[in-house]
Design an enzyme around this catalytic site. Structure first.
Site, PDB file in Angstrom:
ATOM      1  N   ARG A  23       0.829  -1.217   0.000  1.00 19.29           N
ATOM      2  CA  ARG A  23       0.000   0.000   0.000  1.00 19.29           C
ATOM      3  C   ARG A  23       0.864   1.269   0.000  1.00 19.29           C
ATOM      4  NH1 ARG A  23      -5.279  -2.089   1.168  1.00 19.29           N
ATOM      5  NH2 ARG A  23      -6.041  -0.137   0.377  1.00 19.29           N
ATOM      6  N   ARG A  27      -2.847   6.604  -0.440  1.00 22.04           N
ATOM      7  CA  ARG A  27      -3.003   6.770   1.010  1.00 22.04           C
ATOM      8  C   ARG A  27      -2.261   7.926   1.638  1.00 22.04           C
ATOM      9  NH1 ARG A  27      -3.595   1.191   4.295  1.00 22.04           N
ATOM     10  NH2 ARG A  27      -5.775   0.964   3.735  1.00 22.04           N
ATOM     11  N   ARG A  36      -7.196  12.312  -5.611  1.00 21.86           N
ATOM     12  CA  ARG A  36      -8.423  11.785  -5.026  1.00 21.86           C
ATOM     13  C   ARG A  36      -9.418  12.878  -4.680  1.00 21.86           C
ATOM     14  NH1 ARG A  36      -9.815   7.079  -2.796  1.00 21.86           N
ATOM     15  NH2 ARG A  36     -11.855   8.055  -2.811  1.00 21.86           N
ATOM     16  N   ASP A  72      -6.984  -2.491  -7.369  1.00 24.21           N
ATOM     17  CA  ASP A  72      -7.516  -3.003  -6.106  1.00 24.21           C
ATOM     18  C   ASP A  72      -7.878  -4.466  -6.291  1.00 24.21           C
ATOM     19  OD1 ASP A  72      -8.426  -2.333  -3.284  1.00 24.21           O
ATOM     20  OD2 ASP A  72     -10.207  -3.323  -4.086  1.00 24.21           O
ATOM     21  N   TYR A 146     -15.009 -11.061   0.932  1.00 19.30           N
ATOM     22  CA  TYR A 146     -15.770  -9.854   0.562  1.00 19.30           C
ATOM     23  C   TYR A 146     -17.056 -10.218  -0.171  1.00 19.30           C
ATOM     24  CZ  TYR A 146     -11.927  -6.822   1.963  1.00 19.30           C
ATOM     25  OH  TYR A 146     -10.982  -6.161   2.692  1.00 19.30           O
TER      26      TYR A 146
HETATM   27  O1  CP3 Z   1      -4.176  -4.143   2.503  1.00 19.23           O
HETATM   28  C1  CP3 Z   1      -4.246  -5.326   2.187  1.00 19.23           C
HETATM   29  O2  CP3 Z   1      -4.579  -6.243   2.946  1.00 19.23           O
HETATM   30  C2  CP3 Z   1      -3.847  -5.678   0.767  1.00 19.23           C
HETATM   31  C3  CP3 Z   1      -4.895  -6.379  -0.009  1.00 19.23           C
HETATM   32  C4  CP3 Z   1      -6.084  -5.484  -0.294  1.00 19.23           C
HETATM   33  C5  CP3 Z   1      -6.109  -4.480  -1.295  1.00 19.23           C
HETATM   34  N1  CP3 Z   1      -7.372  -3.968  -1.332  1.00 19.23           N
HETATM   35  C6  CP3 Z   1      -4.978  -4.166  -2.174  1.00 19.23           C
HETATM   36  C7  CP3 Z   1      -4.798  -2.814  -2.728  1.00 19.23           C
HETATM   37  C8  CP3 Z   1      -7.329  -5.510   0.331  1.00 19.23           C
HETATM   38  C9  CP3 Z   1      -7.763  -6.392   1.484  1.00 19.23           C
HETATM   39  C10 CP3 Z   1      -8.154  -4.551  -0.348  1.00 19.23           C
HETATM   40  C11 CP3 Z   1      -9.593  -4.282  -0.090  1.00 19.23           C
HETATM   41  C12 CP3 Z   1      -9.819  -2.838   0.031  1.00 19.23           C
HETATM   42  N2  CP3 Z   1     -10.007  -1.978  -1.026  1.00 19.23           N
HETATM   43  C13 CP3 Z   1      -9.821  -2.086   1.216  1.00 19.23           C
HETATM   44  C14 CP3 Z   1      -9.639  -2.620   2.620  1.00 19.23           C
HETATM   45  C15 CP3 Z   1     -10.942  -2.807   3.306  1.00 19.23           C
HETATM   46  C16 CP3 Z   1     -10.797  -3.645   4.560  1.00 19.23           C
HETATM   47  O3  CP3 Z   1     -11.446  -4.701   4.614  1.00 19.23           O
HETATM   48  O4  CP3 Z   1     -10.062  -3.245   5.479  1.00 19.23           O
HETATM   49  C17 CP3 Z   1      -9.991  -0.742   0.857  1.00 19.23           C
HETATM   50  C18 CP3 Z   1     -10.040   0.444   1.762  1.00 19.23           C
HETATM   51  C19 CP3 Z   1     -10.126  -0.701  -0.562  1.00 19.23           C
HETATM   52  C20 CP3 Z   1     -10.240   0.481  -1.433  1.00 19.23           C
HETATM   53  C21 CP3 Z   1      -8.928   0.990  -1.878  1.00 19.23           C
HETATM   54  N3  CP3 Z   1      -7.984   0.234  -2.567  1.00 19.23           N
HETATM   55  C22 CP3 Z   1      -8.401   2.315  -1.762  1.00 19.23           C
HETATM   56  C23 CP3 Z   1      -9.127   3.472  -1.085  1.00 19.23           C
HETATM   57  C24 CP3 Z   1      -7.145   2.342  -2.415  1.00 19.23           C
HETATM   58  C25 CP3 Z   1      -6.274   3.533  -2.645  1.00 19.23           C
HETATM   59  C26 CP3 Z   1      -5.127   3.685  -1.755  1.00 19.23           C
HETATM   60  C27 CP3 Z   1      -5.327   3.338  -0.326  1.00 19.23           C
HETATM   61  O5  CP3 Z   1      -4.689   2.366   0.100  1.00 19.23           O
HETATM   62  O6  CP3 Z   1      -6.092   4.026   0.362  1.00 19.23           O
HETATM   63  C28 CP3 Z   1      -6.890   1.024  -2.873  1.00 19.23           C
HETATM   64  C29 CP3 Z   1      -5.696   0.620  -3.654  1.00 19.23           C
HETATM   65  C30 CP3 Z   1      -5.107  -0.715  -3.390  1.00 19.23           C
HETATM   66  N4  CP3 Z   1      -5.683  -1.770  -2.767  1.00 19.23           N
HETATM   67  C31 CP3 Z   1      -3.814  -1.107  -3.816  1.00 19.23           C
HETATM   68  C32 CP3 Z   1      -3.618  -2.410  -3.374  1.00 19.23           C
HETATM   69  C33 CP3 Z   1      -2.373  -3.261  -3.527  1.00 19.23           C
HETATM   70  C34 CP3 Z   1      -2.928  -0.230  -4.711  1.00 19.23           C
HETATM   71  C35 CP3 Z   1      -1.511  -0.108  -4.447  1.00 19.23           C
HETATM   72  C36 CP3 Z   1      -1.119   0.598  -3.183  1.00 19.23           C
HETATM   73  O7  CP3 Z   1      -1.976   1.170  -2.486  1.00 19.23           O
HETATM   74  O8  CP3 Z   1       0.083   0.577  -2.937  1.00 19.23           O
END
Ligand code: CP3
Length: 335
Positions: A23, A27, A36, A72, A146
């Site tokens: 991540r 963020r 964003r 994602d 999910y």
């Molecule tokens: O954190 C982990 O466990 C990694 C696996 C994972 C991702 N997305 C990879 C990801 C998981 C479990 C998710 C689901 C997801 N998607 C969540 C977590 C919800 C929970 O159950 O706690 C969330 C908040 C999202 C939405 C999302 N995905 C956002 C808002 C973003 C943008 C950046 C951020 O982290 O806020 C993402 C991008 C994302 N999800 C990436 C990855 C590998 C992109 C690369 C990176 O952020 O480095």
């Protein structure tokens, strides 16, 4: 080209320890936050130029040795016909979850056209990056959680109930997801991803017996299918200390562990595979002296520039100061 990350994945000796952070894109980073303010998450992900920009931000700002595709885990279910909403402060929400065995058939075969934009993002990134690009997918258990719960959970009761109450439907669901995951990761690799990570973020809620029965065969199938691509395959999960022997016993190059297990114990149980991890993400919020001594402890346990990739034990927290992260990257590089 800085490819120490790929060398470390393959267990080769490197001149300095490679670092990247789960991540890391988004963020906590100012450029991502600015984007964003104007665009939704899905809009950003679906705009190759902007998504590539987000993936690249940590390379310059933090000095890390690998980039991760800005996407994602829920893009795969979307490409399999599931409607997913991304809700700020919650995460993915599915209004019509697969909460009954009959609903498993709602999952359609993977349709690459629905995520075609990722190919363009990957191509742009490969033309600009001087570090390797990591592609990724959620693992079948984490995705199923999910799909069944309909949103984030911290108990996964519905998922575990589904698994034991409807073992045949569970198998169908896991198989369908696994086939989709293989195609999805093959697509990313064909477009230019140089390594792939499978995120099984929530699988640590299972017992070793449940893991072996309900999850491992599917994960094994995915890694076996991807072997022929020749790119390093990384397997990551959290809370895996209890299942680590099985978790690490898949055909892949790298095992990612969280901070609830020591690196020396993990190394012992993982064997010859490379290891990735495992700084507690909250440590990035600690005073520098505390952070530094924790990192020193980790590096002492590893005591090698072979088969080790420095990372967090889970995703980077939004609160972190990127100046601290950059200092940490420089510190690990100096060791
Ligand atoms: O954190 C982990 O466990 C990694 C696996 C994972 C991702 N997305 C990879 C990801 C998981 C479990 C998710 C689901 C997801 N998607 C969540 C977590 C919800 C929970 O159950 O706690 C969330 C908040 C999202 C939405 C999302 N995905 C956002 C808002 C973003 C943008 C950046 C951020 O982290 O806020 C993402 C991008 C994302 N999800 C990436 C990855 C590998 C992109 C690369 C990176 O952020 O480095």
């Amino acid at each position: 080209m800085n490819d120490i990350f790929l060398s470390a994945c393959r267990g080769e000796r490197v001149s300095r320890i490679p670092v990247w952070f789960m991540r890391q894109a988004g963020r906590s980073l100012p450029g991502y936050r600015k984007l964003r303010a104007k665009h939704s998450l899905l809009k950003l992900v679906q705009s190759p130029e902007l998504a590539a920009q987000v993936s690249m931000e940590p390379i310059e700002l933090l000095g890390v040795d690998a980039a991760i595709l800005f996407a994602d885990i829920m893009l795969l279910p979307i490409a399999m016909g599931i409607e997913v909403r991304m809700v700020d402060g919650i995460g993915p929400v599915i209004d019509a979850p697969i909460d009954r065995a009959e609903k498993v058939s709602q999952l359609e075969p993977f349709d690459a056209e629905r995520v075609e934009y990722l190919n363009e993002t990957i191509r742009i990134l490969r033309s600009k990056l001087s570090v390797p690009l990591i592609g990724f997918s959620g693992a079948p258990f984490t995705l199923a959680s999910y799909l069944i719960e309909g949103k984030s959970s911290r108990s996964w009761i519905k998922t575990r109930r589904f698994m034991t109450e409807h073992p045949e439907s569970w198998k169908k669901l896991m198989s369908a997801l696994s086939v989709g995951i293989i195609k999805y990761l093959e697509m990313q690799i064909s477009a230019g991803a140089q390594a792939v990570q499978l995120f099984d973020s929530w699988v640590g809620c299972l017992s070793p017996e449940e893991y072996r029965t309900y999850v491992l065969p599917h994960v094994q199938r995915i890694f076996t299918a991807l072997k022929k691509t020749g790119v390093p395959r990384l397997h990551f999960g959290t809370h895996t200390a209890g299942i680590l022997d099985d978790f690490a016993n898949v055909d892949c190059e790298v095992i990612g562990v969280d901070w609830r297990v020591s690196l020396s114990e993990a190394k012992r149980r993982i064997g010859r595979k490379s290891i990735q991890g495992n700084l507690d993400p909250a440590m990035l919020l600690a005073p520098w002296t505390t952070l530094k001594s924790t990192v020193d402890g980790m590096l002492d346990e590893v005591n090698s520039k072979k088969g080790y990739i420095f990372n967090l034990g889970h995703g980077m927290l939004p609160e972190v100061d990127h100046a601290v992260v950059r200092r940490l990257v420089e510190y690990v590089h100096s060791k």
